[in-house]
Design an enzyme around this catalytic site. Structure first.
Site, PDB file in Angstrom:
ATOM      1  N   GLY A   1       0.796  -1.212   0.000  1.00  0.00           N
ATOM      2  CA  GLY A   1       0.000   0.000   0.000  1.00  0.00           C
ATOM      3  C   GLY A   1       0.831   1.265   0.000  1.00  0.00           C
ATOM      4  N   GLY A   2       2.147   1.113   0.130  1.00  0.00           N
ATOM      5  CA  GLY A   2       3.021   2.288   0.197  1.00  0.00           C
ATOM      6  C   GLY A   2       2.964   3.154  -1.040  1.00  0.00           C
TER       7      GLY A   2
ATOM      8  N   GLN B   1      15.029   0.766  -2.095  1.00  0.00           N
ATOM      9  CA  GLN B   1      14.732   2.138  -2.492  1.00  0.00           C
ATOM     10  C   GLN B   1      16.043   2.915  -2.669  1.00  0.00           C
ATOM     11  OE1 GLN B   1      11.975   3.525  -3.460  1.00  0.00           O
ATOM     12  NE2 GLN B   1      10.363   2.099  -2.809  1.00  0.00           N
TER      13      GLN B   1
ATOM     14  N   CYS C   1      -1.154 -14.012 -33.322  1.00  0.00           N
ATOM     15  CA  CYS C   1      -1.602 -14.280 -31.952  1.00  0.00           C
ATOM     16  C   CYS C   1      -2.628 -15.409 -31.944  1.00  0.00           C
ATOM     17  CB  CYS C   1      -2.215 -13.011 -31.347  1.00  0.00           C
ATOM     18  SG  CYS C   1      -2.847 -13.225 -29.662  1.00  0.00           S
TER      19      CYS C   1
ATOM     20  N   HIS D   1      -6.996  -9.847 -24.873  1.00  0.00           N
ATOM     21  CA  HIS D   1      -5.909  -9.884 -25.854  1.00  0.00           C
ATOM     22  C   HIS D   1      -4.613  -9.339 -25.277  1.00  0.00           C
ATOM     23  CE1 HIS D   1      -3.401  -9.434 -29.344  1.00  0.00           C
ATOM     24  NE2 HIS D   1      -3.206  -8.179 -28.968  1.00  0.00           N
TER      25      HIS D   1
END
Length: 403
Positions: A93-94, A223, A338, A369
């Site tokens: 949640g940071g 970080q 694809c 897709h």
């Protein structure tokens, strides 16, 4: 039983492996679809399984606000709540609290923030973020960190990195003291896939583990802003604390893509080779291929789902904006190379009609897709690495002209 991670093959810096969690065996490098609110937008869980997704993400901030951690916990955790039998990773949640900007206040104790839903005040600390993620019951959870903004001077980046390091210690302590509270079915005595595969891969001591005996795994986050020395220090301090996996956070916050790559590559040099490496919040198809070639094992991004809802589709021949009028009478499949159900059944003209008509089906088909394209891209990356050809895939897939 925490996760186990086995490297299968290497090609240059790239590697393939298998990550065993309590609910799934995951082939790496892997792209993880983002299911912010216990749903990958527009795609039901059975379709995700058909597409080959073995791990998805949930967002602690959003689920904490709605429906609430206690509701999910009482339902048996996210797996039971959303009917997903495979692996889940939740962020702390940071990043979401960071993005609230004017609605938050950060101290060493934690972060006070206001809900984007109703303005109500809330508080996240390393301990409460761990409690929330334990209650949600994901296989892999993340230490609470502070995401450093861009640009930030060195003093600010250092202060943020220092706080993340202190919070990592607190996160791990709370997790170790409370990990037994994970809300998985305590009555289950059926050996999980992770336990059986762990035994097959040479971990016989784990072979008799049941779901009730297994635990979540907590990853640490690196970080340090855009400062290579701070990133090195953050990595060293986070490794000293000790986690079964390590994430590179604080990127894709507005910095140039060239700088992102530079920070990723330099940070990877300081992460252990025998632990999974998770790059948070990236990226385009080209970028996930590139980062896999640098040795990243796990990636996630909202781009394939968000772009799909805005009519931007990824193909082997380049990006297509299906909203453009030139596709109104185009009978061709979206991507002739694809094999997904959308490309096998529907024309560009029909997809353009759905989007122009604002039909909900447009979001569904476009998202299916794009996710198929991302997941298939990673399958091809893994295949190329397993053949020792990490550069061939990089140079070949993206060189075709756009339609």
């Amino acid at each position: 039983m925490p996760i186990t991670f086995d490297i299968a093959t290497t090609a240059g810096k790239a590697r393939t492996g298998r990550l065993f969690t309590s609910h799934a065996e995951i082939e790496t490098p892997v792209f993880m679809p983002v299911g912010t609110q216990a749903t990958v937008k527009a795609v039901p869980q059975h379709t995700l399984e058909e597409l080959g997704a073995h791990i998805i993400l949930g967002n602690t901030y959003h689920l904490y606000l709605r429906p609430g951690v206690e509701t999910v916990r009482r339902m048996g955790g996210l797996h039971a709540f959303m009917g997903w039998r495979r692996a889940i990773l939740t962020d702390s949640g940071g990043f979401q609290v960071f993005s609230l900007n004017e609605l938050r206040k950060v101290t060493d104790d934690g972060v006070t923030f206001r809900s984007h839903l109703d303005g109500s005040s809330h508080f996240f600390s390393p301990e409460s973020a761990m409690a929330a993620q334990i209650g949600l019951g994901a296989d892999i959870i993340m230490a609470f960190d502070e995401c450093t903004e861009f640009p930030a001077d060195r003093a600010r980046a250092r202060a943020s990195m220092e706080m993340t390091a202190r919070w990592a210690v607190r996160s791990k302590k709370y997790f170790e003291d409370h990990k037994h509270e994970v809300p998985w079915g305590a009555a289950s005595q059926i050996p999980t896939l992770a336990a059986k595969n762990a035994a097959r891969m040479g971990h016989p001591n784990l072979g008799s583990a049941t779901e009730s005996q297994q635990t979540q795994s907590l990853f640490g986050i690196i970080q340090g802003g855009m400062d290579r020395e701070l990133r090195k220090e953050s990595a060293e301090r986070t490794l000293e604390i000790g986690f079964p996996g390590y994430a590179i956070g604080g990127l894709s916050v507005g910095e140039p893509r060239e700088l992102t790559r530079e920070i990723v590559e330099s940070t990877l040099e300081h992460l252990p080779a025998d632990k999974p490496r998770y790059l948070m919040g990236v990226g385009t198809p080209e970028e996930i291929v590139e980062y896999a070639s640098l040795g990243v094992d796990m990636m996630d991004c909202v781009l394939p789902t968000r772009a799909a809802r805005h009519g931007l589709l990824f193909t082997s021949e380049g990006k297509i904006s299906i909203k453009q009028s030139r596709y109104a009478q185009d009978p061709a499949p979206l991507d002739p190379n694809c094999g997904c159900r959308v490309c096998q059944r529907y024309s560009r003209a029909y997809l353009r009609h759905l989007y122009a008509s604002n039909e909900v089906l447009a979001q569904v088909l476009n998202t299916i897709h794009n996710l198929s394209f991302y997941l298939d891209t990673m399958r091809r990356v893994r295949h190329s690495i397993s053949l020792g050809e990490e550069s061939r895939f990089l140079s070949g897939l993206w060189s075709r002209p756009k339609p």
